[in-house]
Scaffold this active site. Sequence first.
Site, PDB file in Angstrom:
ATOM      1  N   TYR A 142      25.253 -40.368  28.590  1.00  0.00           N
ATOM      2  CA  TYR A 142      26.138 -39.550  27.752  1.00  0.00           C
ATOM      3  C   TYR A 142      27.209 -38.842  28.576  1.00  0.00           C
ATOM      4  O   TYR A 142      28.265 -38.501  28.065  1.00  0.00           O
ATOM      5  CB  TYR A 142      25.329 -38.485  26.993  1.00  0.00           C
ATOM      6  CG  TYR A 142      24.747 -38.944  25.669  1.00  0.00           C
ATOM      7  CD1 TYR A 142      23.844 -39.994  25.616  1.00  0.00           C
ATOM      8  CD2 TYR A 142      25.105 -38.319  24.484  1.00  0.00           C
ATOM      9  CE1 TYR A 142      23.304 -40.407  24.407  1.00  0.00           C
ATOM     10  CE2 TYR A 142      24.566 -38.714  23.271  1.00  0.00           C
ATOM     11  CZ  TYR A 142      23.675 -39.762  23.233  1.00  0.00           C
ATOM     12  OH  TYR A 142      23.148 -40.156  22.042  1.00  0.00           O
ATOM     13  N   LYS A 193      13.326 -47.481  31.658  1.00  0.00           N
ATOM     14  CA  LYS A 193      13.337 -48.928  31.858  1.00  0.00           C
ATOM     15  C   LYS A 193      13.345 -49.168  33.364  1.00  0.00           C
ATOM     16  O   LYS A 193      14.311 -49.698  33.929  1.00  0.00           O
ATOM     17  CB  LYS A 193      14.559 -49.559  31.180  1.00  0.00           C
ATOM     18  CG  LYS A 193      14.450 -49.649  29.671  1.00  0.00           C
ATOM     19  CD  LYS A 193      13.561 -50.796  29.190  1.00  0.00           C
ATOM     20  CE  LYS A 193      14.212 -52.150  29.416  1.00  0.00           C
ATOM     21  NZ  LYS A 193      13.322 -53.252  28.983  1.00  0.00           N
ATOM     22  N   ASP A 226      11.353 -49.843  25.475  1.00  0.00           N
ATOM     23  CA  ASP A 226      11.195 -50.818  24.387  1.00  0.00           C
ATOM     24  C   ASP A 226       9.751 -50.856  23.893  1.00  0.00           C
ATOM     25  O   ASP A 226       9.487 -51.004  22.695  1.00  0.00           O
ATOM     26  CB  ASP A 226      11.687 -52.213  24.801  1.00  0.00           C
ATOM     27  CG  ASP A 226      11.078 -52.712  26.102  1.00  0.00           C
ATOM     28  OD1 ASP A 226      10.460 -51.911  26.836  1.00  0.00           O
ATOM     29  OD2 ASP A 226      11.213 -53.919  26.399  1.00  0.00           O
ATOM     30  N   ASP A 250      17.481 -40.288  22.095  1.00  0.00           N
ATOM     31  CA  ASP A 250      18.264 -40.315  20.863  1.00  0.00           C
ATOM     32  C   ASP A 250      17.705 -41.377  19.924  1.00  0.00           C
ATOM     33  O   ASP A 250      17.444 -41.129  18.744  1.00  0.00           O
ATOM     34  CB  ASP A 250      19.729 -40.624  21.217  1.00  0.00           C
ATOM     35  CG  ASP A 250      20.610 -40.705  19.985  1.00  0.00           C
ATOM     36  OD1 ASP A 250      20.479 -39.832  19.107  1.00  0.00           O
ATOM     37  OD2 ASP A 250      21.438 -41.642  19.895  1.00  0.00           O
ATOM     38  N   ASP A 254      15.103 -40.907  16.361  1.00  0.00           N
ATOM     39  CA  ASP A 254      15.454 -41.404  15.024  1.00  0.00           C
ATOM     40  C   ASP A 254      14.323 -42.281  14.483  1.00  0.00           C
ATOM     41  O   ASP A 254      13.960 -42.200  13.312  1.00  0.00           O
ATOM     42  CB  ASP A 254      16.749 -42.235  15.070  1.00  0.00           C
ATOM     43  CG  ASP A 254      17.981 -41.426  14.657  1.00  0.00           C
ATOM     44  OD1 ASP A 254      17.990 -40.210  14.933  1.00  0.00           O
ATOM     45  OD2 ASP A 254      18.918 -42.008  14.083  1.00  0.00           O
TER      46      ASP A 254
HETATM   47  C1  IPM Z   1      21.671 -36.605  17.853  1.00  0.00           C
HETATM   48  C2  IPM Z   1      22.957 -37.242  17.418  1.00  0.00           C
HETATM   49  C3  IPM Z   1      24.019 -37.016  18.475  1.00  0.00           C
HETATM   50  C4  IPM Z   1      23.563 -37.686  19.756  1.00  0.00           C
HETATM   51  C5  IPM Z   1      25.437 -37.476  18.081  1.00  0.00           C
HETATM   52  C6  IPM Z   1      25.891 -36.866  16.782  1.00  0.00           C
HETATM   53  C7  IPM Z   1      26.438 -37.215  19.173  1.00  0.00           C
HETATM   54  O1  IPM Z   1      22.745 -38.586  17.154  1.00  0.00           O
HETATM   55  O2  IPM Z   1      21.667 -35.380  18.091  1.00  0.00           O
HETATM   56  O3  IPM Z   1      20.659 -37.290  17.957  1.00  0.00           O
HETATM   57  O4  IPM Z   1      23.805 -38.889  19.965  1.00  0.00           O
HETATM   58  O5  IPM Z   1      22.960 -37.010  20.570  1.00  0.00           O
HETATM   59 MG    MG Z   2      20.726 -39.199  17.247  1.00  0.00          MG
END
Ligand code: IPM
Ligand code: MG
Length: 372
Positions: A142, A193, A226, A250, A254
Amino acid sequence: MSKTHNILILPGDNIGHEVMEPVKKLITYFKNKGARFEVSEDVVGGTAYDKHGVSLHDSTLAAAKAADVVMLGAVGGPKWDKVDYAQRPEAALLKLRKELDLFANLRPAIVFDALLDASTLKPEVVKGLDIMIVRELCGGVYFGEPRGISDLGNGVRKGVNTQVYTTPEIHRVARVAFELARKRGNKVCSSEKANVMESGRLWREEVIKLHEAEYKDVELTHMYADAVAMVLLRNPKSFDVIVTDNLFGDILSDEASMLTGSLGMLPSASLGSSSGGAPDKNGKQNAMYEPIHGSAPDIAGQDKANPLATILSFAMALKYSLGMPKECAALERAVSKVLEQNIRTMDIAAAGVKPVGTQAMGDAVLKALQNV
Ligand code: IPM
Ligand code: MG
């Protein structure tokens, strides 16, 4: 509860505004009960871009640095898709994380019993799930340099990002994971990884070194990212704390949110300046709390968004920044009660049950809190 705490509210864009309303009511509720909160509000993201021409104004950044708690809604939306990278709504979020040095991002995935039917996984796989993903938030791909898009001529372009980690960056986030594990199931799974990336190999070696030196009592395993993605679906309860880098964290968080039934259920805490508990030598620890979901422009302004991730993020703020762990537990119990009463927003509604809106859900939680 004696010290006055500064809370900065940054609703952000789209549903960010709607999901923050219930939190404002919760803040008022706790103030009425004697909590000393100094509350201010500001714009960030696309909303700030529209107002100031920058997605994070210097004065907002200064206020965030001075605050004990930053409560953030969500940023982004197609309206700002064409805005220069440096002023995109997401850039504001990344700048806040970096400038406040919020290196430890705690993303708990907890399955409420009442929500078992909301997950796409079999109930026996997710029932009772309580895992914590610790995502490194200030480094990795990032922020790594070099980065950019260059023109190689003849219509060929090159895009570059750099995955980079140093020993201190790895140690400080791993330390947070080990400390958290000691208060939970005492297990850490470190993920990278290392089979293909040098930064991953360094990550693994340094986690092992820290473990040997200070955390031998905690069970440590290592897993490629993975494989973690796969085990999260097959046997998520085998995890306790997962510690991983910015990008894998990240993605994996999710994925983990879906175990709980909805992206609208996952809170997060981003902590800086210390090992995720103790403040720095000036007694100040930067912290920002936000739901892990985005700004959902498709449902913005329709009172459809699930505010629970934001409410649960505020619960984390009560525990980690405001010295109110009992109130945190009460708020989490209130959320659980509301779900048991079958009060659901659209994203987690059971078949045949009419969903409630964002504000009704917030009010239901407040009412349940008054009765716990
Ligand atoms: C998160 C989001 C952010 C990230 C985006 C909105 C920049 O997906 O906080 O998980 O990638 O960190
Ligand atoms: Mg995210």
